[in-house]
Design a protein around this motif. Structure first.
Motif, short mmCIF file in Angstrom:
data_model
loop_
_atom_site.label_atom_id
_atom_site.label_comp_id
_atom_site.label_asym_id
_atom_site.label_seq_id
_atom_site.Cartn_x
_atom_site.Cartn_y
_atom_site.Cartn_z
N ILE A 1 1.02 -1.24 -0.10
CA ILE A 1 -0.08 -0.04 -0.19
C ILE A 1 0.83 1.19 0.14
N ALA A 2 0.48 1.98 -1.11
CA ALA A 2 1.40 3.27 -1.23
C ALA A 2 1.12 4.45 -0.23
N PRO A 3 1.97 5.24 0.32
CA PRO A 3 1.59 6.31 1.45
C PRO A 3 0.33 7.04 1.11
N GLY A 4 -0.65 6.83 2.20
CA GLY A 4 -1.82 7.37 2.04
C GLY A 4 -2.80 6.79 1.32
N GLY A 5 -2.57 5.42 0.83
CA GLY A 5 -3.43 4.66 -0.17
C GLY A 5 -4.06 3.72 0.86
N GLY A 6 -5.34 3.12 0.16
CA GLY A 6 -6.17 2.41 1.18
C GLY A 6 -7.34 1.84 0.26
N SER A 7 -8.21 1.35 1.14
CA SER A 7 -9.54 0.95 0.61
C SER A 7 -10.48 1.99 -0.06
N GLY A 8 -10.29 3.11 0.29
CA GLY A 8 -11.19 4.32 0.10
C GLY A 8 -12.14 4.93 1.01
N ASP A 9 -12.75 5.94 0.92
CA ASP A 9 -13.30 6.61 1.99
C ASP A 9 -14.56 5.85 2.45
N GLU A 10 -15.05 4.98 1.33
CA GLU A 10 -16.44 4.24 1.87
C GLU A 10 -16.15 3.14 2.61
N ALA A 11 -16.73 2.91 3.72
CA ALA A 11 -16.51 1.45 4.53
C ALA A 11 -17.18 0.41 3.69
N TYR A 12 -16.76 -0.92 3.93
CA TYR A 12 -17.11 -2.24 3.42
C TYR A 12 -17.14 -2.99 4.43
N SER A 13 -17.77 -4.25 3.96
CA SER A 13 -17.74 -5.33 4.79
C SER A 13 -17.56 -6.65 3.98
N LEU A 14 -17.16 -7.68 4.37
CA LEU A 14 -16.61 -8.87 3.53
C LEU A 14 -17.78 -10.10 3.95
N PRO A 15 -18.02 -10.83 2.74
CA PRO A 15 -18.68 -12.28 3.16
C PRO A 15 -17.87 -13.02 3.50
N ALA A 16 -17.29 -12.93 4.63
CA ALA A 16 -16.32 -13.96 5.45
C ALA A 16 -16.45 -13.83 6.88
N HIS B 1 -15.69 -1.37 7.75
CA HIS B 1 -14.38 -0.94 7.95
C HIS B 1 -13.81 -0.48 6.75
N SER B 2 -12.71 0.23 6.90
CA SER B 2 -11.79 0.61 5.82
C SER B 2 -10.30 0.78 6.33
N PHE B 3 -9.43 0.87 5.50
CA PHE B 3 -8.20 0.83 5.86
C PHE B 3 -7.19 1.91 5.12
N THR B 4 -6.27 2.61 5.64
CA THR B 4 -5.40 3.43 5.12
C THR B 4 -3.94 3.46 5.52
N ALA B 5 -3.26 3.39 4.86
CA ALA B 5 -1.58 3.22 4.97
C ALA B 5 -1.11 4.79 5.40
N GLY B 6 -0.22 4.57 6.46
CA GLY B 6 0.32 5.81 6.95
C GLY B 6 1.49 6.58 6.02
N ALA B 7 2.15 7.48 6.55
CA ALA B 7 2.89 8.45 5.57
C ALA B 7 4.08 7.62 4.95
N ASP B 8 4.29 6.48 5.48
CA ASP B 8 5.53 5.62 5.10
C ASP B 8 4.94 4.47 4.39
N GLY B 9 3.64 4.39 4.01
CA GLY B 9 2.99 3.26 3.27
C GLY B 9 3.06 2.06 4.23
N ALA B 10 2.64 0.76 3.55
CA ALA B 10 2.52 -0.30 4.40
C ALA B 10 2.52 -1.69 3.54
N ARG B 11 3.17 -2.49 4.03
CA ARG B 11 3.19 -4.22 3.59
C ARG B 11 2.61 -4.83 4.63
N VAL B 12 1.40 -5.51 4.06
CA VAL B 12 0.53 -6.14 5.02
C VAL B 12 0.42 -7.65 4.67
#
Length: 202
Positions: free
Chosen positions: A119-134, A174-185
């Motif tokens: 995930i690039a710095p500041g990148g993520g799933s987007g502003d809209e929260a979502y759920s998963l069928p799991a 939920h939603s997710f966002t990487a910090g200023a240094d990005g993330a490897r998850v």
């Protein structure tokens, strides 16, 4: 081969039952739904998986198609597992911005799904929260930082840094966002979700 009980001395015939059962369980398919798709009885399929009956070529072709496995896999013997080699992780698309994701588990494995997210710095799933069928989602931060947000009156932001692990209900929005240094998850989802490879996109 005929769809009948194996006669004495038939042990030299290929034993395909373990391969079929392993493939069926990996895809989270029941005896009932595979049997219905192939137009055989549940009892017959169960016996076939135990190698107490043999099947016609036509029936084996239908079962392999239902389980999405090649016919040749039947005669390779049951595998102890399936390797996805480093550098060969298939890229997949779940959406988001600045997110590259790679599947670590075999494509036919439906019990569990492991995904590597870059995930690039500041990148993520987007502003809209979502759920998963799991049932469950697990996140382990390999590098960088990540915020997983849960909107609503009882919502909260969970801040994760390198080495942090977090398990939560996949059905909760939920939603997710990487910090200023990005993330490897490293993500784990149980059971597996349907997905789209990049080559499948129009």
């Amino acid at each position: 081969m005929s769809e009948a009980a194996k006669p004495d001395g038939a042990d030299a015939e290929p034993r395909v039952g373990a391969v079929l059962k392993t493939a069926r369980l990996a895809r989270r398919r029941t005896l009932e739904d595979v049997a219905a798709e192939v137009s055989i009885t549940k009892g017959y399929l169960s016996k076939l998986e135990r190698d107490t009956v043999s099947a016609s070529v036509a029936t084996l072709v239908k079962i392999c198609a239902a389980l999405d496995i090649p016919m040749g896999a039947l005669f390779e013997g049951p595998a102890v597992g399936e390797v996805v080699r480093a550098g060969s992780y298939p890229p997949i698309e779940f959406g988001g911005t600045g997110v590259a994701e790679f599947l670590l588990t075999p494509g036919g494995e439906r019990r569990l799904q492991m995904i590597l997210g870059e995930i690039a710095p500041g990148g993520g799933s987007g502003d809209e929260a979502y759920s998963l069928p799991a049932d469950v989602t697990f996140a382990f931060v390999l590098a960088g930082s990540l915020v997983i947000a849960f909107p609503g009156a009882d919502g909260a932001d969970v801040h994760l840094g390198k080495g942090d692990a977090f398990t939560f209900d996949a059905r909760r929005e939920h939603s997710f966002t990487a910090g200023a240094d990005g993330a490897r998850v490293l993500w784990a989802i149980v059971p597996a979700l349907p997905y789209q490879t990049r080559s499948d996109r129009p």
